[in-house]
Motif scaffolding. Structure first.
Motif, PDB file in Angstrom:
ATOM      1  N   TYR A 196       7.225  -9.767   0.204  1.00 12.31           N
ATOM      2  CA  TYR A 196       6.351  -8.502   0.882  1.00 12.31           C
ATOM      3  C   TYR A 196       5.461  -9.319   1.890  1.00 12.31           C
ATOM      4  CZ  TYR A 196       8.150  -6.199  -3.040  1.00 12.31           C
ATOM      5  OH  TYR A 196       8.728  -5.715  -4.181  1.00 12.31           O
ATOM      6  N   ILE A 197       4.669 -10.278   1.521  1.00 10.14           N
ATOM      7  CA  ILE A 197       3.534 -10.948   2.356  1.00 10.14           C
ATOM      8  C   ILE A 197       4.008 -11.432   3.493  1.00 10.14           C
ATOM      9  CG2 ILE A 197       1.501 -12.552   2.295  1.00 10.14           C
ATOM     10  CD1 ILE A 197       1.806 -12.145  -0.819  1.00 10.14           C
ATOM     11  N   ASP A 198       5.472 -11.875   3.701  1.00  8.68           N
ATOM     12  CA  ASP A 198       5.950 -12.280   4.699  1.00  8.68           C
ATOM     13  C   ASP A 198       6.613 -11.379   5.851  1.00  8.68           C
ATOM     14  OD1 ASP A 198       4.820 -15.091   4.077  1.00  8.68           O
ATOM     15  OD2 ASP A 198       6.479 -15.543   3.337  1.00  8.68           O
ATOM     16  N   SER A 199       6.574 -10.314   5.028  1.00  9.30           N
ATOM     17  CA  SER A 199       7.446  -9.168   6.073  1.00  9.30           C
ATOM     18  C   SER A 199       6.823  -8.705   7.255  1.00  9.30           C
ATOM     19  CB  SER A 199       7.558  -7.887   5.185  1.00  9.30           C
ATOM     20  OG  SER A 199       6.357  -7.210   4.724  1.00  9.30           O
ATOM     21  N   VAL A 200       7.645  -8.322   8.265  1.00  9.14           N
ATOM     22  CA  VAL A 200       7.063  -7.703   9.330  1.00  9.14           C
ATOM     23  C   VAL A 200       5.977  -6.401   9.142  1.00  9.14           C
ATOM     24  CG1 VAL A 200       7.461  -6.529  11.343  1.00  9.14           C
ATOM     25  CG2 VAL A 200       8.995  -8.550  10.762  1.00  9.14           C
ATOM     26  N   GLU A 201       6.323  -5.389   8.117  1.00  6.95           N
ATOM     27  CA  GLU A 201       5.563  -4.509   7.721  1.00  6.95           C
ATOM     28  C   GLU A 201       4.239  -4.920   7.343  1.00  6.95           C
ATOM     29  OE1 GLU A 201       5.479  -0.836   4.511  1.00  6.95           O
ATOM     30  OE2 GLU A 201       7.135  -2.089   4.650  1.00  6.95           O
ATOM     31  N   TYR A 202       4.064  -6.116   6.545  1.00  2.43           N
ATOM     32  CA  TYR A 202       2.805  -6.400   6.223  1.00  2.43           C
ATOM     33  C   TYR A 202       1.899  -6.906   7.474  1.00  2.43           C
ATOM     34  CZ  TYR A 202      -0.811  -8.911   3.545  1.00  2.43           C
ATOM     35  OH  TYR A 202      -2.410  -9.404   3.000  1.00  2.43           O
ATOM     36  N   GLN A 203       2.706  -7.962   8.163  1.00  2.00           N
ATOM     37  CA  GLN A 203       1.954  -8.314   9.306  1.00  2.00           C
ATOM     38  C   GLN A 203       1.352  -6.925  10.258  1.00  2.00           C
ATOM     39  OE1 GLN A 203       1.050 -11.407  10.086  1.00  2.00           O
ATOM     40  NE2 GLN A 203      -0.093 -10.514  11.848  1.00  2.00           N
ATOM     41  N   GLU A 204       2.290  -6.113  10.495  1.00  2.00           N
ATOM     42  CA  GLU A 204       2.130  -4.974  11.330  1.00  2.00           C
ATOM     43  C   GLU A 204       0.847  -4.274  10.682  1.00  2.00           C
ATOM     44  OE1 GLU A 204       5.570  -2.944  12.103  1.00  2.00           O
ATOM     45  OE2 GLU A 204       6.014  -4.053  13.743  1.00  2.00           O
ATOM     46  N   LYS A 205       0.706  -4.054   9.339  1.00  2.00           N
ATOM     47  CA  LYS A 205      -0.121  -2.941   8.717  1.00  2.00           C
ATOM     48  C   LYS A 205      -1.603  -3.942   8.231  1.00  2.00           C
ATOM     49  CE  LYS A 205       2.565   0.071   5.851  1.00  2.00           C
ATOM     50  NZ  LYS A 205       2.968   0.223   4.525  1.00  2.00           N
ATOM     51  N   PHE A 206      -1.448  -5.167   8.195  1.00  2.00           N
ATOM     52  CA  PHE A 206      -2.700  -5.846   7.613  1.00  2.00           C
ATOM     53  C   PHE A 206      -2.984  -7.029   8.446  1.00  2.00           C
ATOM     54  CE2 PHE A 206      -0.533  -3.933   3.892  1.00  2.00           C
ATOM     55  CZ  PHE A 206      -1.212  -2.745   4.016  1.00  2.00           C
ATOM     56  N   GLY A 207      -2.046  -7.606   9.135  1.00  2.00           N
ATOM     57  CA  GLY A 207      -2.361  -8.887   9.778  1.00  2.00           C
ATOM     58  C   GLY A 207      -2.616 -10.134   8.923  1.00  2.00           C
ATOM     59  N   GLY A 234       0.719  -1.339   0.249  1.00  2.00           N
ATOM     60  CA  GLY A 234      -0.064  -0.021   0.154  1.00  2.00           C
ATOM     61  C   GLY A 234       0.797   1.345   0.043  1.00  2.00           C
ATOM     62  N   ARG A 235       1.986   1.369  -0.427  1.00  2.00           N
ATOM     63  CA  ARG A 235       2.853   2.437  -0.799  1.00  2.00           C
ATOM     64  C   ARG A 235       3.659   2.335  -1.790  1.00  2.00           C
ATOM     65  NH1 ARG A 235       7.995   1.318   1.160  1.00  2.00           N
ATOM     66  NH2 ARG A 235       8.289  -0.434   2.556  1.00  2.00           N
ATOM     67  N   ALA A 236       4.485   3.467  -2.006  1.00  2.00           N
ATOM     68  CA  ALA A 236       5.546   3.350  -3.011  1.00  2.00           C
ATOM     69  C   ALA A 236       7.013   2.876  -2.388  1.00  2.00           C
ATOM     70  CB  ALA A 236       5.681   4.829  -3.568  1.00  2.00           C
ATOM     71  N   PRO A 237       7.948   2.621  -3.035  1.00  2.00           N
ATOM     72  CA  PRO A 237       9.383   2.227  -2.605  1.00  2.00           C
ATOM     73  C   PRO A 237       9.883   3.723  -2.097  1.00  2.00           C
ATOM     74  CG  PRO A 237       9.408   2.039  -4.915  1.00  2.00           C
ATOM     75  CD  PRO A 237       7.740   2.060  -4.454  1.00  2.00           C
ATOM     76  N   VAL A 238      10.710   3.572  -0.972  1.00  2.00           N
ATOM     77  CA  VAL A 238      11.122   4.775  -0.467  1.00  2.00           C
ATOM     78  C   VAL A 238      12.797   5.206  -0.994  1.00  2.00           C
ATOM     79  CG1 VAL A 238       9.947   4.408   1.661  1.00  2.00           C
ATOM     80  CG2 VAL A 238      12.205   3.598   1.645  1.00  2.00           C
ATOM     81  N   ASP A 239      13.344   4.362  -1.482  1.00  2.00           N
ATOM     82  CA  ASP A 239      14.736   4.662  -1.838  1.00  2.00           C
ATOM     83  C   ASP A 239      15.225   3.543  -2.948  1.00  2.00           C
ATOM     84  OD1 ASP A 239      15.670   2.586  -0.422  1.00  2.00           O
ATOM     85  OD2 ASP A 239      16.141   4.006   1.180  1.00  2.00           O
ATOM     86  N   GLN A 240      16.397   3.895  -3.675  1.00  2.00           N
ATOM     87  CA  GLN A 240      17.004   3.038  -4.536  1.00  2.00           C
ATOM     88  C   GLN A 240      17.321   1.749  -3.939  1.00  2.00           C
ATOM     89  OE1 GLN A 240      17.292   3.322  -7.807  1.00  2.00           O
ATOM     90  NE2 GLN A 240      18.540   1.417  -7.799  1.00  2.00           N
TER      91      GLN A 240
END
Length: 255
Positions: free
Chosen positions: A121-132, A93-99
């Motif tokens: 992406y789907i196994d990332s901590v970020e995905y889990q924290e955002k969407f569970g 749900g976002r754009a990449p932040v850097d190169q």
């Protein structure tokens, strides 16, 4: 025009059949980039498993992202940077932040394959924290988020094409130059409807790759090198650059 909505859709154990169908449609819309999905293209088995409670929304998202529909439209027919750019949009749900973030995922895809790139992406901590496990991924765009820079907010909105926009209409990256050079990104929202003219086939385009680091013919000599490469040959060229220890400074569409 409509603005990106930070509004989660969640599947609950007590969700009705109608509510389950809303979740399924939301996953298709988000993960597939707002396409028209014909009945023959739907993942009937995965849908049934979700409705029966055998898999979570997260696993249904994974199935859709690994489907032939997604692969043919975004992996096989798009430039590598566009593919990764859209993976961030569709799955986080976002754009990449850097190169560095872009390069990491391009390298992962080249070295470990398509499935590993999707899983990252789907196994990332970020995905889990955002969407569970049971929230459909959604754009984190209409309000600024704590800890993110204004440029990250702008880039996310620049990837958004409105309610009528379809991501498969764009084969070339929309952010590669800004991200590669860490430049300011101006918000580029569609003025009406969300549709603009489609890109030509990315494999027919020519790109300039600016690289700093070791030259292939003289590994001990560090310099700046420019490579002109077609979209069809971009992936193997990037592979050679990484193997030689080069650092990609920018990738620019030149023709």
């Amino acid at each position: 025009m409509s603005v990106v909505l930070d509004d989660p859709i969640e599947l609950w154990s007590a969700s009705s059949l109608d509510e389950q169908q809303i979740v399924i449609r939301a996953v298709y819309k988000q993960v597939l980039g707002n396409p028209h999905v014909m009945d023959s293209e739907r993942l009937v088995t995965a849908e049934s498993q979700l409705i029966q409670g055998d898999i979570t929304v997260r696993e249904f998202v994974r199935a859709v992202a690994k489907s032939d529909f997604y692969r043919s439209r975004y992996f096989e027919s798009c430039a590598p940077y566009r593919f990764v750019e859209l993976n961030f949009k569709h799955l986080l749900g976002r754009a990449p932040v850097d190169q560095a973030e872009l390069s990491e995922h391009i390298t992962l895809c080249i070295e470990q394959g398509y499935d590993a790139e999707i899983d990252s992406y789907i196994d990332s901590v970020e995905y889990q924290e955002k969407f569970g496990d049971n929230i459909v991924p959604y754009y984190q765009g209409s309000i600024s988020q704590v800890g993110l820079k204004q440029v990250d907010y702008n880039r996310t909105l620049s990837l958004y094409q409105g309610n009528a926009g379809v991501d498969s209409a764009f084969k070339g990256s929309r952010l590669v130059q800004d991200v590669a050079t860490n430049s300011t990104t101006k918000i580029k929202l569609p003025s009406t409807g969300g549709r603009v003219a489609a890109y030509q086939d990315a494999t027919e385009k020519t790109f300039e790759i600016l690289v700093t680091g070791s030259k292939f013919d003289c590994p001990r000599h560090v310099s700046t090198t420019r490579y002109l490469v077609s979209g069809a040959k971009m992936t193997p060229q990037i592979q050679r650059i990484h193997r030689a220890g080069g650092k990609i400074v920018s990738i620019t569409e030149v023709a």
